[in-house]
Design a protein around this motif. Sequence first.
Motif, short mmCIF file in Angstrom:
data_model
loop_
_atom_site.label_atom_id
_atom_site.label_comp_id
_atom_site.label_asym_id
_atom_site.label_seq_id
_atom_site.Cartn_x
_atom_site.Cartn_y
_atom_site.Cartn_z
N UNK A 31 0.83 -1.20 0.00
CA UNK A 31 0.00 0.00 0.00
C UNK A 31 0.86 1.25 0.00
N UNK A 32 0.29 2.31 -0.54
CA UNK A 32 0.93 3.62 -0.52
C UNK A 32 0.29 4.44 0.60
N UNK A 33 1.14 5.03 1.45
CA UNK A 33 0.70 5.87 2.54
C UNK A 33 1.16 7.30 2.30
N UNK A 34 0.29 8.25 2.54
CA UNK A 34 0.65 9.66 2.50
C UNK A 34 0.31 10.25 3.85
N UNK A 35 1.32 10.76 4.53
CA UNK A 35 1.21 11.32 5.87
C UNK A 35 0.60 10.32 6.85
N UNK A 36 0.93 9.04 6.70
CA UNK A 36 0.49 8.01 7.62
C UNK A 36 -0.87 7.42 7.33
N UNK A 37 -1.57 7.89 6.31
CA UNK A 37 -2.89 7.38 5.96
C UNK A 37 -2.82 6.56 4.68
N UNK A 38 -3.44 5.36 4.66
CA UNK A 38 -3.41 4.55 3.44
C UNK A 38 -4.23 5.20 2.34
N UNK A 39 -3.62 5.35 1.17
CA UNK A 39 -4.27 6.01 0.05
C UNK A 39 -4.71 5.00 -0.99
N UNK A 40 -3.84 4.08 -1.35
CA UNK A 40 -4.11 3.19 -2.46
C UNK A 40 -3.41 1.85 -2.25
N UNK A 41 -4.08 0.76 -2.62
CA UNK A 41 -3.46 -0.56 -2.60
C UNK A 41 -2.84 -0.79 -3.97
N UNK A 42 -1.52 -0.93 -4.01
CA UNK A 42 -0.83 -1.11 -5.28
C UNK A 42 -0.93 -2.55 -5.78
N UNK A 43 -0.81 -3.53 -4.86
CA UNK A 43 -0.84 -4.93 -5.27
C UNK A 43 -1.17 -5.78 -4.05
N UNK A 44 -1.88 -6.90 -4.26
CA UNK A 44 -2.06 -7.87 -3.19
C UNK A 44 -1.90 -9.26 -3.77
N UNK A 45 -1.21 -10.11 -3.03
CA UNK A 45 -0.94 -11.45 -3.50
C UNK A 45 -0.94 -12.40 -2.31
N UNK A 46 -1.04 -13.69 -2.63
CA UNK A 46 -1.03 -14.71 -1.59
C UNK A 46 -0.02 -15.78 -1.94
N UNK A 47 0.43 -16.49 -0.92
CA UNK A 47 1.38 -17.57 -1.11
C UNK A 47 0.67 -18.90 -0.91
N UNK A 48 0.88 -19.85 -1.82
CA UNK A 48 0.23 -21.15 -1.73
C UNK A 48 1.01 -22.05 -0.77
N UNK A 49 0.48 -23.24 -0.55
CA UNK A 49 1.14 -24.20 0.33
C UNK A 49 2.45 -24.68 -0.26
N UNK A 50 2.57 -24.64 -1.60
CA UNK A 50 3.80 -25.08 -2.27
C UNK A 50 4.83 -23.98 -2.35
N UNK A 51 4.50 -22.76 -1.93
CA UNK A 51 5.44 -21.65 -1.98
C UNK A 51 5.30 -20.78 -3.21
N UNK A 52 4.35 -21.08 -4.08
CA UNK A 52 4.14 -20.26 -5.27
C UNK A 52 3.38 -18.99 -4.91
N UNK A 53 3.61 -17.94 -5.66
CA UNK A 53 2.94 -16.66 -5.45
C UNK A 53 1.80 -16.54 -6.46
N UNK A 54 0.57 -16.24 -5.96
CA UNK A 54 -0.58 -16.09 -6.83
C UNK A 54 -1.27 -14.77 -6.55
N UNK A 55 -1.93 -14.25 -7.56
CA UNK A 55 -2.71 -13.03 -7.40
C UNK A 55 -4.00 -13.36 -6.65
#
Length: 63
Positions: A31-55
Amino acid sequence: MRLSRIKRETRYEKRYSVKMGELTTRVTYIRRYIMGLPVRTLHKYRETYNGKIKDCKECNVLA
């Protein structure tokens, strides 16, 4: 003092997938923060049980 910064935060969430059903997974938000407040989520992802990264668009959040 910095006005803008980018911060990465990881937390556990319950997600639902058609193939796997309900699962609890670690979701990382960048996330991008401006003056301590969250403004926008740039990216979110999760990790699987096998260690792969997925959207997070493949799984739905349980209500």
